[in-house]
Design a protein around this motif. Structure first.
Motif, PDB file in Angstrom:
ATOM      1  N   TRP A 199       0.859  -1.188   0.000  1.00 36.75           N
ATOM      2  CA  TRP A 199       0.000   0.000   0.000  1.00 36.75           C
ATOM      3  C   TRP A 199       0.894   1.236   0.000  1.00 36.75           C
ATOM      4  CZ3 TRP A 199      -5.508  -0.555   0.847  1.00 36.75           C
ATOM      5  CH2 TRP A 199      -6.201   0.660   0.785  1.00 36.75           C
ATOM      6  N   ASP A 200       0.886   1.948  -1.107  1.00 36.91           N
ATOM      7  CA  ASP A 200       1.749   3.117  -1.225  1.00 36.91           C
ATOM      8  C   ASP A 200       1.090   4.369  -0.643  1.00 36.91           C
ATOM      9  OD1 ASP A 200       3.806   1.781  -2.398  1.00 36.91           O
ATOM     10  OD2 ASP A 200       3.467   2.531  -4.431  1.00 36.91           O
ATOM     11  N   PHE A 201       1.813   4.995   0.282  1.00 36.49           N
ATOM     12  CA  PHE A 201       1.442   6.323   0.751  1.00 36.49           C
ATOM     13  C   PHE A 201       2.423   7.317   0.137  1.00 36.49           C
ATOM     14  CE2 PHE A 201      -0.435   3.670   4.010  1.00 36.49           C
ATOM     15  CZ  PHE A 201      -1.624   4.329   4.317  1.00 36.49           C
ATOM     16  N   ARG A 202       1.947   8.514  -0.136  1.00 34.50           N
ATOM     17  CA  ARG A 202       2.806   9.562  -0.699  1.00 34.50           C
ATOM     18  C   ARG A 202       2.874  10.724   0.303  1.00 34.50           C
ATOM     19  NH1 ARG A 202       5.767   8.387  -5.447  1.00 34.50           N
ATOM     20  NH2 ARG A 202       4.679   6.624  -6.415  1.00 34.50           N
ATOM     21  N   PRO A 203       3.751  10.627   1.286  1.00 39.39           N
ATOM     22  CA  PRO A 203       3.842  11.721   2.262  1.00 39.39           C
ATOM     23  C   PRO A 203       4.166  13.042   1.570  1.00 39.39           C
ATOM     24  CG  PRO A 203       5.061   9.787   3.014  1.00 39.39           C
ATOM     25  CD  PRO A 203       4.699   9.535   1.585  1.00 39.39           C
ATOM     26  N   ASN A 204       3.573  14.114   2.082  1.00 41.20           N
ATOM     27  CA  ASN A 204       3.876  15.425   1.514  1.00 41.20           C
ATOM     28  C   ASN A 204       4.951  16.154   2.309  1.00 41.20           C
ATOM     29  OD1 ASN A 204       2.480  16.195   3.791  1.00 41.20           O
ATOM     30  ND2 ASN A 204       0.739  17.103   2.722  1.00 41.20           N
ATOM     31  N   GLY A 205       5.521  15.468   3.305  1.00 42.74           N
ATOM     32  CA  GLY A 205       6.598  16.056   4.090  1.00 42.74           C
ATOM     33  C   GLY A 205       6.775  15.330   5.401  1.00 42.74           C
ATOM     34  N   THR A 206       7.538  15.946   6.286  1.00 46.13           N
ATOM     35  CA  THR A 206       7.741  15.408   7.634  1.00 46.13           C
ATOM     36  C   THR A 206       7.308  16.471   8.640  1.00 46.13           C
ATOM     37  OG1 THR A 206       9.943  16.322   8.122  1.00 46.13           O
ATOM     38  CG2 THR A 206       9.849  14.338   6.721  1.00 46.13           C
ATOM     39  N   GLU A 207       7.301  16.088   9.907  1.00 46.67           N
ATOM     40  CA  GLU A 207       6.981  17.066  10.950  1.00 46.67           C
ATOM     41  C   GLU A 207       8.197  17.909  11.334  1.00 46.67           C
ATOM     42  OE1 GLU A 207       4.340  16.176  14.111  1.00 46.67           O
ATOM     43  OE2 GLU A 207       3.360  14.539  13.035  1.00 46.67           O
ATOM     44  N   GLY A 208       9.298  17.733  10.582  1.00 51.20           N
ATOM     45  CA  GLY A 208      10.441  18.633  10.699  1.00 51.20           C
ATOM     46  C   GLY A 208      11.325  18.385  11.906  1.00 51.20           C
ATOM     47  N   PHE A 209      12.328  19.249  12.049  1.00 48.49           N
ATOM     48  CA  PHE A 209      13.289  19.093  13.147  1.00 48.49           C
ATOM     49  C   PHE A 209      12.624  19.181  14.515  1.00 48.49           C
ATOM     50  CE2 PHE A 209      16.428  20.477   9.848  1.00 48.49           C
ATOM     51  CZ  PHE A 209      17.222  19.350   9.905  1.00 48.49           C
ATOM     52  N   ALA A 210      11.483  19.862  14.596  1.00 42.97           N
ATOM     53  CA  ALA A 210      10.802  20.006  15.885  1.00 42.97           C
ATOM     54  C   ALA A 210      10.416  18.654  16.467  1.00 42.97           C
ATOM     55  CB  ALA A 210       9.562  20.882  15.737  1.00 42.97           C
ATOM     56  N   LYS A 211      10.077  17.683  15.602  1.00 43.61           N
ATOM     57  CA  LYS A 211       9.647  16.365  16.070  1.00 43.61           C
ATOM     58  C   LYS A 211      10.667  15.266  15.736  1.00 43.61           C
ATOM     59  CE  LYS A 211       5.741  17.655  17.842  1.00 43.61           C
ATOM     60  NZ  LYS A 211       4.435  17.288  17.324  1.00 43.61           N
ATOM     61  N   ALA A 212      11.751  15.636  15.066  1.00 45.24           N
ATOM     62  CA  ALA A 212      12.763  14.636  14.692  1.00 45.24           C
ATOM     63  C   ALA A 212      13.612  14.260  15.900  1.00 45.24           C
ATOM     64  CB  ALA A 212      13.658  15.189  13.589  1.00 45.24           C
ATOM     65  N   GLU A 213      13.864  12.967  16.057  1.00 47.06           N
ATOM     66  CA  GLU A 213      14.712  12.536  17.168  1.00 47.06           C
ATOM     67  C   GLU A 213      16.181  12.796  16.880  1.00 47.06           C
ATOM     68  OE1 GLU A 213      13.939   8.803  18.984  1.00 47.06           O
ATOM     69  OE2 GLU A 213      11.778   8.977  18.792  1.00 47.06           O
ATOM     70  N   VAL A 214      16.570  12.690  15.612  1.00 47.67           N
ATOM     71  CA  VAL A 214      17.959  12.908  15.215  1.00 47.67           C
ATOM     72  C   VAL A 214      17.993  13.588  13.848  1.00 47.67           C
ATOM     73  CG1 VAL A 214      18.946  10.995  16.557  1.00 47.67           C
ATOM     74  CG2 VAL A 214      18.103  10.585  14.246  1.00 47.67           C
ATOM     75  N   THR A 215      19.212  13.739  13.325  1.00 44.69           N
ATOM     76  CA  THR A 215      19.426  14.403  12.049  1.00 44.69           C
ATOM     77  C   THR A 215      20.216  13.494  11.119  1.00 44.69           C
ATOM     78  OG1 THR A 215      19.567  16.507  13.244  1.00 44.69           O
ATOM     79  CG2 THR A 215      20.364  16.489  10.967  1.00 44.69           C
ATOM     80  N   VAL A 216      19.761  13.371   9.880  1.00 44.44           N
ATOM     81  CA  VAL A 216      20.568  12.729   8.836  1.00 44.44           C
ATOM     82  C   VAL A 216      21.427  13.819   8.207  1.00 44.44           C
ATOM     83  CG1 VAL A 216      20.487  11.734   6.517  1.00 44.44           C
ATOM     84  CG2 VAL A 216      19.065  10.780   8.311  1.00 44.44           C
ATOM     85  N   GLY A 217      22.679  13.498   7.919  1.00 43.61           N
ATOM     86  CA  GLY A 217      23.599  14.499   7.398  1.00 43.61           C
ATOM     87  C   GLY A 217      24.447  15.062   8.524  1.00 43.61           C
ATOM     88  N   GLY A 218      25.178  16.132   8.220  1.00 48.59           N
ATOM     89  CA  GLY A 218      26.048  16.731   9.215  1.00 48.59           C
ATOM     90  C   GLY A 218      27.456  16.884   8.674  1.00 48.59           C
ATOM     91  N   ILE A 219      28.402  17.050   9.577  1.00 45.91           N
ATOM     92  CA  ILE A 219      29.795  17.250   9.174  1.00 45.91           C
ATOM     93  C   ILE A 219      30.264  16.044   8.382  1.00 45.91           C
ATOM     94  CG2 ILE A 219      32.153  17.582  10.008  1.00 45.91           C
ATOM     95  CD1 ILE A 219      30.873  18.958  12.489  1.00 45.91           C
ATOM     96  N   SER A 220      30.764  16.294   7.174  1.00 42.02           N
ATOM     97  CA  SER A 220      31.115  15.206   6.262  1.00 42.02           C
ATOM     98  C   SER A 220      32.197  14.301   6.840  1.00 42.02           C
ATOM     99  CB  SER A 220      31.597  15.791   4.932  1.00 42.02           C
ATOM    100  OG  SER A 220      32.096  14.768   4.090  1.00 42.02           O
TER     101      SER A 220
END
Length: 390
Positions: free
Chosen positions: A320-341
């Protein structure tokens, strides 16, 4: 406080305190500068206040990074068992939940107290309420706050990522890294709920309903619970795949994992008078079963539905495919993908390849763990790698 140290650690979170304790116990004179009024604020809210302090199965495969090999060295040299030994040496009772997740029986405060005691054993100075105004390098490092200027031979960036800004999180680590010429992999929210729009807004009507499912995004799957919310999708399985999801991609859910091909046709033979709605209610909550049945459009008894319609329903329920239109952002994110290379850092010591004496550890670095204690283990392992190198 004196103004000259062997090392200055920016950030009194999991990685910063661990690194400072390790270096201090090796005889280094260490200062930790923390913007918040108390150390370990993110630790205290983790795991529902019980701190999911590691995962017994943590290994390189449980982490996302532009360089999937980068974390191998640190994780191999300081394992979950090593941290568990430290926890047990303080008499902190713990328990294992599902999938190797280890939690305190009592409170996350015990982990913060343990780290502060480890710092005390190394005569580490931990100064909170310090706002960093400037950082400069001139053969060493000078850090200026509202209370003075402090100098260190080494500087450790351990200020984390921008997730959970209400806890004081910012992108300071990235600004500082760029100041010293280091590249930053574009950060984005991870372990974060996804939002739904368009026709899928209908699923918001079952806010609070959860189900054990398999969620997939970009060829990565997790078998855990999903939770429907008033904004979209959450729950462990969704948080896990959110780290792999990119805007425009689908998130695919198998609502009935373990059902083999043809199960609905077999059910048609066994109970031809049953409706799809009734069959789905046997495995799922009534509200979720009803909305799926309505979407599939099979109102007749199974015996009166065509085999093709039932095969299509089987396939849709499994993919069952859902097509999210986004996320709840950094406010609700537990961590971050990316950062210092990671290309900027030694995988053995976490020291900058271009600026001697500059280190980056923990969530500030482009290494992101799965949900379930993996990010804490990276914090401990990367901190030990740097602390042992200074």
């Amino acid at each position: 406080m004196p103004d000259t140290y062997d090392a200055i650690v920016l950030g009194a979170g999991a990685a910063g305190l661990m690194c400072a304790a390790r270096a201090g116990q090796r005889g280094r004179r260490v200062l930790v500068l923390e913007r918040a009024e108390a150390p370990g604020k993110k630790i205290l809210i983790s795991g529902g206040g019980r701190c999911n302090f590691t995962n017994i199965g943590a290994g390189p495969a449980n982490y996302l990074s532009a360089n999937p090999h980068f974390a191998k060295s640190a994780l191999a040299r300081y394992t979950a068992r090593d941290f568990l030994d430290l926890v047990e040496s303080y008499g902190i009772a713990w328990h294992e939940k599902t999938l190797g997740q280890l939690f305190c029986d009592g409170s996350a405060k015990q982990i913060v107290a343990m780290l502060m005691e480890e710092c005390a054993k190394g005569d580490v100075t931990v100064a909170c309420g310090e706002e960093i105004a400037a950082v400069t390098e001139d053969g060493g490092y000078a850090v200026t706050t509202q209370t003075g200027t402090y100098r260190g031979k080494s500087l450790v960036i351990a200020t984390g990522g921008p997730s959970i800004p209400k806890m004081g999180a910012t992108g300071f680590a990235y600004d500082l890294a760029r100041q010293f010429g280091m590249k930053v992999v574009e950060p984005r929210p991870a372990l974060v709920p996804l939002t739904l729009g368009g026709d899928e807004v209908l699923f918001r009507e079952i806010s609070g309903v959860s189900a054990p499912i398999i969620a997939s995004a970009n060829k990565t799957s997790f078998a855990e619970a999903a939770l429907f919310t008033h904004r979209g999708l959450s729950g462990p399985a969704i948080l896990q795949v959110s780290s792999f999801w990119k805007a425009g991609d689908p998130v695919t859910i198998n609502f009935l994992p373990g059902r083999g091909e043809g199960w609905l046709l077999a059910r048609k033979c066994d109970t031809p008078r049953a409706t799809l709605r009734a069959v789905l209610r046997e495995a799922l909550s009534a509200r979720l079963a009803d909305i799926l049945a309505d979407k599939l459009g099979i109102a007749a008894d199974l015996g009166n539905a065509s085999d093709k319609a039932l095969r299509d329903a089987e396939k849709r329920l499994a993919q069952w495919d859902f097509r999210p239109n986004g996320t709840e952002g950094f406010a609700k994110a537990e961590v971050t993908v990316g950062g210092i290379s990671t290309a900027e850092l030694s995988s053995k010591t976490l020291e900058s390849k271009r600026t001697p004496g500059l280190y980056a550890i923990g969530e500030a670095v482009d290494v992101t763990g799965w949900l379930g204690g993996y990010n804490f283990q990276w914090a401990w392992a990367s901190a030990v790698a740097a602390g042992d190198a200074m």
